[in-house]
Design a protein around this motif. Structure first.
Motif, short mmCIF file in Angstrom:
data_model
loop_
_atom_site.label_atom_id
_atom_site.label_comp_id
_atom_site.label_asym_id
_atom_site.label_seq_id
_atom_site.Cartn_x
_atom_site.Cartn_y
_atom_site.Cartn_z
N ALA A 101 24.33 61.75 10.73
CA ALA A 101 25.72 62.00 11.18
C ALA A 101 25.88 61.82 12.68
N VAL A 102 25.05 60.99 13.29
CA VAL A 102 25.21 60.64 14.71
C VAL A 102 26.13 59.43 14.79
N THR A 103 27.22 59.53 15.54
CA THR A 103 28.20 58.44 15.59
C THR A 103 28.13 57.60 16.86
N ARG A 104 27.52 58.13 17.92
CA ARG A 104 27.42 57.38 19.18
C ARG A 104 26.04 57.62 19.79
N ALA A 105 25.37 56.55 20.18
CA ALA A 105 24.05 56.66 20.79
C ALA A 105 23.73 55.37 21.51
N VAL A 106 22.73 55.44 22.38
CA VAL A 106 22.21 54.26 23.06
C VAL A 106 20.90 53.88 22.39
N VAL A 107 20.82 52.66 21.89
CA VAL A 107 19.59 52.18 21.25
C VAL A 107 19.23 50.84 21.89
N GLU A 108 18.13 50.80 22.60
CA GLU A 108 17.67 49.57 23.25
C GLU A 108 16.30 49.19 22.69
N VAL A 109 16.12 47.91 22.45
CA VAL A 109 14.86 47.39 21.91
C VAL A 109 14.43 46.20 22.76
N PHE A 110 13.16 46.14 23.14
CA PHE A 110 12.71 45.00 23.93
C PHE A 110 11.26 44.67 23.61
N CYS A 111 10.92 43.41 23.88
CA CYS A 111 9.56 42.93 23.70
C CYS A 111 9.03 42.48 25.06
N PRO A 112 7.95 43.07 25.54
CA PRO A 112 7.43 42.69 26.86
C PRO A 112 6.74 41.33 26.86
N PHE A 113 6.60 40.72 25.69
CA PHE A 113 5.90 39.44 25.60
C PHE A 113 6.87 38.29 25.35
N GLY A 114 8.17 38.55 25.50
CA GLY A 114 9.15 37.54 25.12
C GLY A 114 9.72 36.76 26.28
N GLY A 115 9.04 36.68 27.41
CA GLY A 115 9.53 35.88 28.52
C GLY A 115 10.07 36.70 29.68
N GLY A 116 10.05 38.01 29.58
CA GLY A 116 10.52 38.84 30.68
C GLY A 116 11.04 40.17 30.18
N ILE A 117 11.07 41.16 31.07
CA ILE A 117 11.58 42.49 30.74
C ILE A 117 12.88 42.69 31.49
N ASP A 118 13.93 43.08 30.78
CA ASP A 118 15.23 43.31 31.38
C ASP A 118 15.15 44.45 32.39
N THR A 119 15.91 44.31 33.48
CA THR A 119 15.93 45.35 34.51
C THR A 119 16.29 46.71 33.93
N LEU A 120 17.28 46.73 33.03
CA LEU A 120 17.70 48.00 32.43
C LEU A 120 16.54 48.66 31.70
N HIS A 121 15.75 47.87 30.98
CA HIS A 121 14.65 48.44 30.20
C HIS A 121 13.54 48.98 31.10
N THR A 122 13.33 48.35 32.25
CA THR A 122 12.32 48.89 33.17
C THR A 122 12.78 50.23 33.73
N LEU A 123 14.09 50.34 34.00
CA LEU A 123 14.61 51.60 34.52
C LEU A 123 14.53 52.70 33.46
N LEU A 124 14.91 52.36 32.22
CA LEU A 124 14.86 53.35 31.15
C LEU A 124 13.42 53.79 30.88
N ALA A 125 12.50 52.84 30.87
CA ALA A 125 11.11 53.17 30.57
C ALA A 125 10.54 54.14 31.60
N GLY A 126 11.05 54.07 32.82
CA GLY A 126 10.56 54.97 33.86
C GLY A 126 11.18 56.35 33.81
#
Length: 356
Positions: free
Chosen positions: A296-321
């Motif tokens: 019953a969760v209606t709003r959330a942030v879900v990000e998925v990334f692969c570090p082997f796919g040619g680069g890591i998005d800036t947003l994902h590096t910030l979130l990971a930290g």
């Protein structure tokens, strides 16, 4: 209080009396919109000696005082439509101003009203609530001589926003937001990934919009609206535990992080999943959304990334930290074989070998 108001001739008003320990978001918002009559810096004598103002003529309606954010430009139940995608002269001026003005974190525009009452509203997103009035005044002055009808509102996600402003922001066209750059390390870039020996490239992808799926879950995009993100509670809640337990058995998922993001007057759960197979991001994201819908969760942030796919998005590096690591694989990941049977069947990590 009510007796005094009635004796003074008040017919419709709102009276709030609250102690400091019960002072909440609603009272904070009311306070921000109000003019202080009496406070720590004002004496009762000074109020009593204040000059009287002329009474309005019988039947005359006294104009409402402008609010700091200019929300008097629309009603509380107003609806909005996205503004033009191509900036005009007014938008060009505002964008040039915002790019140099400290404290501005975004510009949006939306239409309000119908027919002759239709107006294009420009929204200035302020970093601090205390700057709302000044930013709105500056922005309005910049476009005062451009073709209208138009208006300027200003607001800060750090303050509790009234529902109308939330609707305006969610409906609006994004005109400008500052670029978020990751500062390079002392070595001139990111360190190699432990256990892999390769340095990931940091990239910035194009901005995305919030997406509402068929299951009713809206996947909210953190696109620079906020960096107010943290790892949440040390112990995962029931929903987080369920998502982690179910995603760690899913093919290609090699790490799960979670936390909380706050912006636009709401607090949202954030999930960041690392995978070892480029191209499977949409499927993993949709699977997590289905899990959230079941809870019953209606709003959330879900990000998925692969570090082997040619680069890591800036947003994902910030979130990971900033997010909290909930689970990671024990396998050694070979980036040259990522997503293959060799990676899936890789050996368990030797003792002392750091995680990828």
């Amino acid at each position: 209080m009510v007796d005094l108001l009635e004796a003074a001739g008040a017919a419709r008003c709102c009276a709030e009396i609250v102690s400091s320990e019960d002072f909440g978001d609603v009272h904070r918002w009311l306070s921000d919109q109000s003019v202080p009559l009496l406070g720590p810096g004002t004496s009762v004598d000074a109020v009593a000696e204040a000059p009287e103002v002329d009474e309005p003529a019988p039947g005359a309606t006294e104009p409402a005082a402008p609010r700091p954010d200019a929300t008097e430009l629309f009603s509380a139940d107003a609806t909005f439509e996205p503004g033009p995608a191509e900036p005009g002269e007014a938008a060009d001026r505002l964008i040039a101003w915002a790019s140099e003005r400290a404290g501005v974190t975004g510009l949006v525009c939306a239409y309000s009203g119908d027919g002759a009452d239709r107006v294009l509203l420009y929204g200035v997103v302020a970093e601090r609530a205390d700057d709302v009035a000044d930013l709105r005044r500056e922005a309005a002055g910049l476009i005062a001589d451009t073709d209208g009808p138009h208006g300027v509102v200003a607001f800060s996600p750090t303050a509790k926003l009234p529902p109308a402003l939330l609707r305006l922001y969610r409906s609006a066209t994004r005109l400008w937001r500052p670029k978020v750059e990751r500062a390079p390390s002392a070595a001139g870039g990111l360190a190699p990934i432990p256990g892999i020996g390769k340095t990931p490239q940091i990239i910035t992808t194009e901005a995305r919009e919030d997406e509402t799926l068929d299951n009713g879950v809206t996947l909210v995009v953190l696109d620079g609206r906020t960096l107010d993100v943290d790892g949440g509670a040390e112990e995962a809640n029931d929903v987080e535990s369920d998502v982690v337990a179910r995603t760690q058995t899913r093919e290609h998922v090699i790490a799960v992080l979670s936390g909380t993001a706050r912006f636009g007057g709401e607090s949202l759960a954030v999930y960041l999943l690392m995978i070892d197979e480029p191209g499977t991001e949409p499927d993993v994201r949709a699977a997590v959304a289905d899990m959230l819908a079941e809870r019953a969760v209606t709003r959330a942030v879900v990000e998925v990334f692969c570090p082997f796919g040619g680069g890591i998005d800036t947003l994902h590096t910030l979130l990971a930290g900033r997010l909290r690591l909930r689970w990671k694989t024990g396998r050694i990941i070979d980036p040259d074989a990522a997503g293959t049977d060799a990676a899936a069947d890789g050996p368990e990590r030797p003792a002392g070998n750091p995680p990828c």
